[in-house]
Design an enzyme around this catalytic site. Structure first.
Site, mmCIF file in Angstrom:
data_model
loop_
_atom_site.group_PDB
_atom_site.id
_atom_site.type_symbol
_atom_site.label_atom_id
_atom_site.label_comp_id
_atom_site.label_asym_id
_atom_site.label_seq_id
_atom_site.Cartn_x
_atom_site.Cartn_y
_atom_site.Cartn_z
ATOM 1 N N LYS A 12 0.852 -1.204 0.000
ATOM 2 C CA LYS A 12 0.000 0.000 0.000
ATOM 3 C C LYS A 12 0.875 1.237 0.000
ATOM 4 O O LYS A 12 2.039 1.210 0.400
ATOM 5 C CB LYS A 12 -0.936 0.031 1.211
ATOM 6 C CG LYS A 12 -0.256 0.025 2.593
ATOM 7 C CD LYS A 12 0.160 1.367 3.138
ATOM 8 C CE LYS A 12 0.869 1.243 4.485
ATOM 9 N NZ LYS A 12 1.681 2.388 4.863
ATOM 10 N N ASP A 139 -2.535 -1.610 10.141
ATOM 11 C CA ASP A 139 -2.539 -1.632 8.676
ATOM 12 C C ASP A 139 -3.027 -2.965 8.104
ATOM 13 O O ASP A 139 -3.175 -3.100 6.889
ATOM 14 C CB ASP A 139 -1.126 -1.391 8.124
ATOM 15 C CG ASP A 139 -0.668 0.051 8.297
ATOM 16 O OD1 ASP A 139 -1.502 0.892 8.700
ATOM 17 O OD2 ASP A 139 0.501 0.330 8.014
#
Ligand code: ATP
Length: 299
Positions: A12, A139
């Protein structure tokens, strides 16, 4: 016959990372807009006599193979929840830079969870998987869902965000990593005595994602941890400058760094920026990738 399950999981980039003041528990409230990028780790789960983790890839030597590995922790958490032994061999084929601010460890945690659930037939639903992910780290839920999402709280409470086009990125991989807690510590030091605003998601940024407008996204990119990452690693300013000079529309530190991200207006300029970064000598590697990317997927 031994059955194996392989899960592919993306890295990401944070296209917005708004960081609030440190809370009493030490965590920070965030407005964190995640975008999955097409750079992947693969985690393969195979039945074994005991829990074992192996890793391959250029950064494999930097990955812990004991029970601190997020993939191992994911397997243990799922097994505990279902009252079974976490007897599995997890092999991580690692392509996501380690300690680079691209959530590589989180990705492996989400992938291991999905792989073990399929291998063991534990039948965890989406909600259970997301809850386990949130326990593993802020995350990790996003690594499971992919696409784009706004994360609030510590970043783990996700709302999907729409993406209306393809974005072309270059990621400059730095030598060595940066510890996420150290970067937050530096953020606290740099903002001590100042009024840190409440983190809020940028409407302009979410609109740019929704419409697939690269120029608008370039204008809206922001990372409140960038000053802290640059303070700990001043040489990253040279990397950012080299990519901008080569024609990137915008440059920023990815998450807590030290990977830097460059948004470009297409495949050709991405390759040009990557070549310029490689010859600039300001990074260890420069990788081209597009967004969005799907979340953790059983292959
Ligand atoms: P984030 O963007 O979520 O802050 P990161 O990309 O900066 O994370 P990771 O690659 O996730 O950092 O690794 C951070 C540290 O976590 C590593 O230095 C390593 O010691 C540990 N770690 C645990 N499990 C893993 C894993 N599966 N892969 C990589 N690192 C792991």
């Amino acid at each position: 016959m031994t059955r194996s399950v392989t899960v592919r999981v993306p890295a990401k980039v944070n296209v917005q990372l708004a960081v609030g003041a440190a809370r009493p528990d030490g965590f920070h409230d965030l407005a964190n807009v995640f975008l999955a990028v097409g750079m992947y780790d693969e985690v393969t789960a195979t039945p074994a006599d005991a829990l074992r983790v192996t890793c391959s890839g250029p950064d494999a030597g930097l990955v812990p193979l004991d029970a601190t590995n997020l993939a191992a922790r994911a397997a243990i958490a799922l097994a505990e929840r279902h009252g079974i032994a976490p007897d599995v061999h997890l092999h991580i084929a690692k392509d996501i830079p380690v300690a680079g601010g691209m959530a590589g460890g989180s990705a492996d945690g989400a992938a291991a969870l999905l792989a073990c659930d399929a291998l063991w037939g534990t039948g965890a639903g989406r909600e259970e998987l997301l809850a386990l992910c949130a326990e593993l780290g802020s995350d990790v839920p996003f690594s499971l869902t992919g696409g784009a999402a706004l994360g609030v709280g510590r970043g783990e409470r996700l709302t999907p965000a729409e993406v209306g086009g393809t974005f072309h990125w270059v990621f400059a991989v730095a030598d060595g990593g940066l510890s996420t807690p150290a970067v937050y510590g530096e953020f606290d030091r740099l903002t001590a005595g100042t009024q840190v605003p409440e983190p809020t998601a940028s409407a302009a940024l979410l609109a740019a994602l929704r419409t697939g407008d690269t120029a608008a996204l370039a204008d809206a990119l922001s990372n409140d941890l960038q000053a802290a990452a640059l303070s700990l690693r001043p040489s990253l300013a040279d990397t950012l400058a080299a990519g901008t000079a080569a024609g990137a529309l915008a440059a920023l530190v990815s998450g807590s760094g030290p990977t830097t991200a460059f948004l470009t207006d297409g495949e050709e300029s991405a390759r040009k920026v990557a070549d310029a970064l490689l010859t600039s000598g300001t990074c260890r590697d420069a990788r081209v990738a597009t967004s969005p990317a799907a979340g953790a997927t059983v292959l």
